[in-house]
Design an enzyme around this catalytic site. Structure first.
Site, mmCIF file in Angstrom:
data_model
loop_
_atom_site.group_PDB
_atom_site.id
_atom_site.type_symbol
_atom_site.label_atom_id
_atom_site.label_comp_id
_atom_site.label_asym_id
_atom_site.label_seq_id
_atom_site.Cartn_x
_atom_site.Cartn_y
_atom_site.Cartn_z
ATOM 1 N N GLY A 8 0.829 -1.214 0.000
ATOM 2 C CA GLY A 8 0.000 0.000 0.000
ATOM 3 C C GLY A 8 0.859 1.258 0.000
ATOM 4 N N LEU A 10 1.586 3.489 -2.122
ATOM 5 C CA LEU A 10 1.211 4.721 -2.828
ATOM 6 C C LEU A 10 0.162 5.517 -2.054
ATOM 7 C CD1 LEU A 10 0.991 3.441 -6.511
ATOM 8 C CD2 LEU A 10 2.944 4.408 -5.299
ATOM 9 N N GLY A 11 -0.225 5.051 -0.884
ATOM 10 C CA GLY A 11 -1.282 5.712 -0.124
ATOM 11 C C GLY A 11 -0.781 6.900 0.682
ATOM 12 N N GLN A 12 -1.683 7.418 1.522
ATOM 13 C CA GLN A 12 -1.374 8.640 2.292
ATOM 14 C C GLN A 12 -0.133 8.443 3.164
ATOM 15 O OE1 GLN A 12 -4.282 9.867 5.224
ATOM 16 N NE2 GLN A 12 -3.448 11.942 5.366
ATOM 17 N N ILE A 35 -1.215 -2.114 -5.356
ATOM 18 C CA ILE A 35 -2.008 -2.813 -6.374
ATOM 19 C C ILE A 35 -2.008 -2.052 -7.696
ATOM 20 C CG2 ILE A 35 -4.216 -1.737 -5.779
ATOM 21 C CD1 ILE A 35 -5.472 -4.555 -6.180
ATOM 22 N N ARG A 36 -1.694 -0.752 -7.622
ATOM 23 C CA ARG A 36 -1.632 0.058 -8.855
ATOM 24 C C ARG A 36 -0.207 0.555 -9.032
ATOM 25 N NH1 ARG A 36 -2.704 5.487 -6.490
ATOM 26 N NH2 ARG A 36 -2.901 5.008 -4.277
ATOM 27 N N TYR A 138 -14.922 -1.334 9.101
ATOM 28 C CA TYR A 138 -13.513 -0.967 9.314
ATOM 29 C C TYR A 138 -13.089 -1.298 10.750
ATOM 30 C CZ TYR A 138 -9.463 2.319 9.272
ATOM 31 O OH TYR A 138 -8.221 2.921 9.336
ATOM 32 N N LYS A 142 -10.326 -3.838 12.134
ATOM 33 C CA LYS A 142 -9.181 -3.372 12.922
ATOM 34 C C LYS A 142 -9.050 -4.160 14.236
ATOM 35 C CE LYS A 142 -7.251 -0.435 10.198
ATOM 36 N NZ LYS A 142 -6.027 -0.887 9.507
HETATM 37 P P1 NAD Z 1 -4.650 4.866 1.805
HETATM 38 O O1 NAD Z 1 -6.063 4.543 1.448
HETATM 39 O O2 NAD Z 1 -4.155 6.232 1.553
HETATM 40 O O3 NAD Z 1 -3.674 3.853 1.039
HETATM 41 C C1 NAD Z 1 -3.924 2.486 0.980
HETATM 42 C C2 NAD Z 1 -3.186 1.923 -0.231
HETATM 43 O O4 NAD Z 1 -3.490 0.544 -0.313
HETATM 44 C C3 NAD Z 1 -3.596 2.570 -1.553
HETATM 45 O O5 NAD Z 1 -2.435 3.083 -2.218
HETATM 46 C C4 NAD Z 1 -4.238 1.432 -2.333
HETATM 47 O O6 NAD Z 1 -3.955 1.478 -3.733
HETATM 48 C C5 NAD Z 1 -3.588 0.222 -1.689
HETATM 49 N N1 NAD Z 1 -4.383 -0.996 -1.839
HETATM 50 C C6 NAD Z 1 -5.733 -1.145 -1.777
HETATM 51 N N2 NAD Z 1 -6.070 -2.418 -2.023
HETATM 52 C C7 NAD Z 1 -4.908 -3.096 -2.235
HETATM 53 C C8 NAD Z 1 -4.607 -4.436 -2.536
HETATM 54 N N3 NAD Z 1 -5.562 -5.368 -2.682
HETATM 55 N N4 NAD Z 1 -3.309 -4.773 -2.675
HETATM 56 C C9 NAD Z 1 -2.321 -3.862 -2.540
HETATM 57 N N5 NAD Z 1 -2.558 -2.566 -2.283
HETATM 58 C C10 NAD Z 1 -3.837 -2.193 -2.136
HETATM 59 O O7 NAD Z 1 -4.429 4.427 3.310
HETATM 60 P P2 NAD Z 1 -3.432 5.065 4.396
HETATM 61 O O8 NAD Z 1 -4.092 6.245 4.954
HETATM 62 O O9 NAD Z 1 -2.066 5.191 3.839
HETATM 63 O O10 NAD Z 1 -3.532 3.925 5.517
HETATM 64 C C11 NAD Z 1 -2.577 2.905 5.647
HETATM 65 C C12 NAD Z 1 -2.930 2.084 6.878
HETATM 66 O O11 NAD Z 1 -2.971 2.948 8.023
HETATM 67 C C13 NAD Z 1 -4.299 1.394 6.831
HETATM 68 O O12 NAD Z 1 -4.236 0.174 7.520
HETATM 69 C C14 NAD Z 1 -5.197 2.342 7.602
HETATM 70 O O13 NAD Z 1 -6.293 1.702 8.169
HETATM 71 C C15 NAD Z 1 -4.225 2.819 8.669
HETATM 72 N N6 NAD Z 1 -4.648 4.098 9.260
HETATM 73 C C16 NAD Z 1 -4.614 5.237 8.518
HETATM 74 C C17 NAD Z 1 -5.020 6.429 9.101
HETATM 75 C C18 NAD Z 1 -5.010 7.727 8.338
HETATM 76 O O14 NAD Z 1 -5.533 8.730 8.844
HETATM 77 N N7 NAD Z 1 -4.419 7.779 7.144
HETATM 78 C C19 NAD Z 1 -5.487 6.431 10.422
HETATM 79 C C20 NAD Z 1 -5.561 5.232 11.131
HETATM 80 C C21 NAD Z 1 -5.096 4.064 10.541
HETATM 81 C C1 AKB Z 2 -10.310 7.008 8.735
HETATM 82 O O1 AKB Z 2 -10.904 8.076 8.959
HETATM 83 O O2 AKB Z 2 -10.836 5.987 8.280
HETATM 84 C C2 AKB Z 2 -8.853 6.935 9.112
HETATM 85 C C3 AKB Z 2 -8.718 6.387 10.478
HETATM 86 C C4 AKB Z 2 -8.797 7.273 11.642
HETATM 87 O O3 AKB Z 2 -8.565 5.201 10.642
HETATM 88 N N1 AKB Z 2 -8.280 8.242 8.953
#
Ligand code: NAD
Ligand code: AKB
Length: 316
Positions: A8, A10-12, A35-36, A138, A142
Site C-alpha cells: 500500500g 502509494l497511499g497517504q 495494487i496500482r 472498518y 481493525k
Molecule cells: P490509503 O487509502 O491512503 O492507502 C492504501 C493503499 O493501499 C492505496 O495506495 C491502495 O492502492 C492500496 N491498496 C488497496 N487495495 C490493495 C490491494 N488489494 N493490494 C495492494 N494494495 C492495495 O491508506 P493510508 O491512509 O495510507 O492507511 C494505511 C494504513 O494505516 C491502513 O491500515 C489504515 O487503516 C491505517 N490508518 C490510517 C489512518 C489515516 O488517517 N491515514 C489512520 C488510522 C489508521
Molecule cells: C479514517 O478516517 O478511516 C482513518 C482512520 C482514523 O482510521 N483516517
C-alpha cells in the site's frame, strides 16, 4: 530493520514513509508495492495485490527483506460503502502479509486505528486496554487485525508491532476514503477559496496527528527494545483531539476571512460519533517513548505553507 517491503506504498502514509525510509536506509533497501503502478516510479516498485495469497511472500523473498510494513487497506468510509471488499482486503491482505512474515522470519508492522473502538468504549481518555465493540466494518477489521497480530506473535513468535493511528493530516498524498479526511480537505479549500463545507458536524471531536509525527512513531516503535514492550500491536497514539471549529480558529490566525460551513454526511458523522473523543497514550509513552512534536498551531502553519506551495507548483 534494514531491508523493508511496504505494501500500500502509494497511499497517504506509504508515499511519505517510502521516501523517508529511502533517505535513511538507502534507495535499494526499500521495496515499495501497491495494487496500482505509479506514473513515474522512483526506486524499486513492485505491483502486489495483497489479497493474492502468495504475492507478498514472493516479493519479500525475491528481495530478501527483513521487515514488512503492511499498509494496504480500505479506510473507514470506503469500507462502509463496500463492506465485503473491505473484509477481503483488510483481513485477507493482513493474513497473507502475516503468513509471509512467519514463513520468512520477518519483523512486521501494521497500523490499527481509533476506528477499532466503538460507541460503548469510554469516550474520553480512552484507555489502552478497554472495551472494543466497533459498529463499522472498518472497526471490526481493525479489532480482528489487532488480535490476529497478537496471535502471530504469541503462537509463531512473529515480531509484530503496531499503533492505533488517529486521523492523519498531510499534504503529499490525499487521504484514501476515511472519516477524518475533512481535516485535510479543509486546508486545501482554505487556501483555494477561503471557505470549507464540513461533512462532520461542529463539536464532533476526534483524535488527529500530523504526518511527520506518525512516520517518526512507526520508526521509533520498530526500533524499540522488545524487552520493554508489554503491548505490541495496538498502541494508542495521538497528538490532539480536535473538532471542525478548532481548524477554523487555527486557520483564521493566518487567513482571517476563512469560513467553515456545514453540510453533515450522516454516514461519516455516524462513524465519527462512534469513535472516542480523546484517547490515552500513556502505554506508548512509557513503553517506547512516544512524544509527538506538532500541536494544532504548528501543524496548521506548516500545512498552509506546504499546500500553498503545492497548489502554486501544480498551476505553474
Ligand atoms: P490509503 O487509502 O491512503 O492507502 C492504501 C493503499 O493501499 C492505496 O495506495 C491502495 O492502492 C492500496 N491498496 C488497496 N487495495 C490493495 C490491494 N488489494 N493490494 C495492494 N494494495 C492495495 O491508506 P493510508 O491512509 O495510507 O492507511 C494505511 C494504513 O494505516 C491502513 O491500515 C489504515 O487503516 C491505517 N490508518 C490510517 C489512518 C489515516 O488517517 N491515514 C489512520 C488510522 C489508521
Ligand atoms: C479514517 O478516517 O478511516 C482513518 C482512520 C482514523 O482510521 N483516517
Amino acid at each position: 530493520m534494514k531491508k523493508i517491503l511496504i505494501t500500500g506504498a502509494l497511499g497517504q502514509i506509504g508515499s511519505e514513509l517510502t521516501e523517508k525510509l529511502r533517505s535513511t536506509h538507502g534507495e535499494d533497501n526499500i521495496i515499495a508495492s501497491d495494487i496500482r503502478r505509479p506514473e513515474n516510479p522512483s526506486g524499486i516498485f513492485e505491483e502486489v495485490d495483497v489479497t493474492r495469497e502468495k504475492e507478498i511472500y514472493e516479493i519479500a523473498k525475491k528481495y530478501n527483506v527483513d521487515t514488512i510494513i503492511h499498509l494496504a487497506a480500505l479506510l473507514s468510509a470506503k469500507a462502509e460503502a463496500f463492506p465485503k471488499v473491505a473484509w477481503e482486503i483488510n483481513m485477507g491482505g493482513l493474513v497473507n502479509a502475516l503468513e509471509a512474515a512467519k514463513e520468512l522470519n520477518l519483523k512486521f508492522f501494521t497500523p490499527s486505528s481509533i476506528g477499532a473502538f466503538g460507541p460503548s468504549t469510554p469516550k474520553n481518555n480512552t484507555p489502552q486496554d478497554t472495551l472494543q465493540r466497533p459498529t463499522t466494518m472498518y472497526g471490526v477489521n481493525k479489532v480482528a487485525g489487532e488480535l490476529l497480530c497478537d496471535y502471530y506473535y504469541s503462537r509463531f513468535r512473529v515480531d509484530t508491532r503496531g499503533v492505533r493511528f488517529p486521523g492523519l493530516i498531510s499534504y503529499v498524498t490525499a487521504p484514501g476514503g476515511g472519516t477524518t479526511d475533512y481535516a485535510v480537505e479543509v486546508y486545501y479549500e482554505a487556501v483555494r477559496n477561503r471557505v470549507y463545507t464540513s461533512y462532520i458536524a461542529k463539536g464532533t471531536h476526534m483524535d488527529i496527528m500530523y504526518m511527520p509525527d506518525a512516520l517518526d512513531a512507526i520508526i521509533q516503535l520498530m526500533e524499540a527494545d522488545p524487552a520493554k514492550l508489554k503491548h505490541r500491536n495496538a498502541f494508542n497514539i495521538t497528538a490532539m483531539s480536535a473538532a471542525p471549529e478548532h481548524f477554523t480558529a487555527a486557520i483564521r490566525k493566518h487567513l482571517p476571512d476563512f469560513k467553515m460551513d456545514y453540510q453533515v454526511d450522516p454516514v461519516r458523522q455516524g462513524i465519527a460519533e462512534s469513535w472516542p473523543d480523546r484517547i490515552n497514550t500513556d502505554a506508548a509513552r512509557e513503553e517506547w517513548g512516544f512524544e509527538p512534536v506538532y500541536d494544532m498551531d504548528g501543524m496548521t502553519s506548516d500545512m498552509l505553507e506546504k499546500v500553498r506551495e503545492k497548489l502554486k507548483k501544480n498551476s505553474a
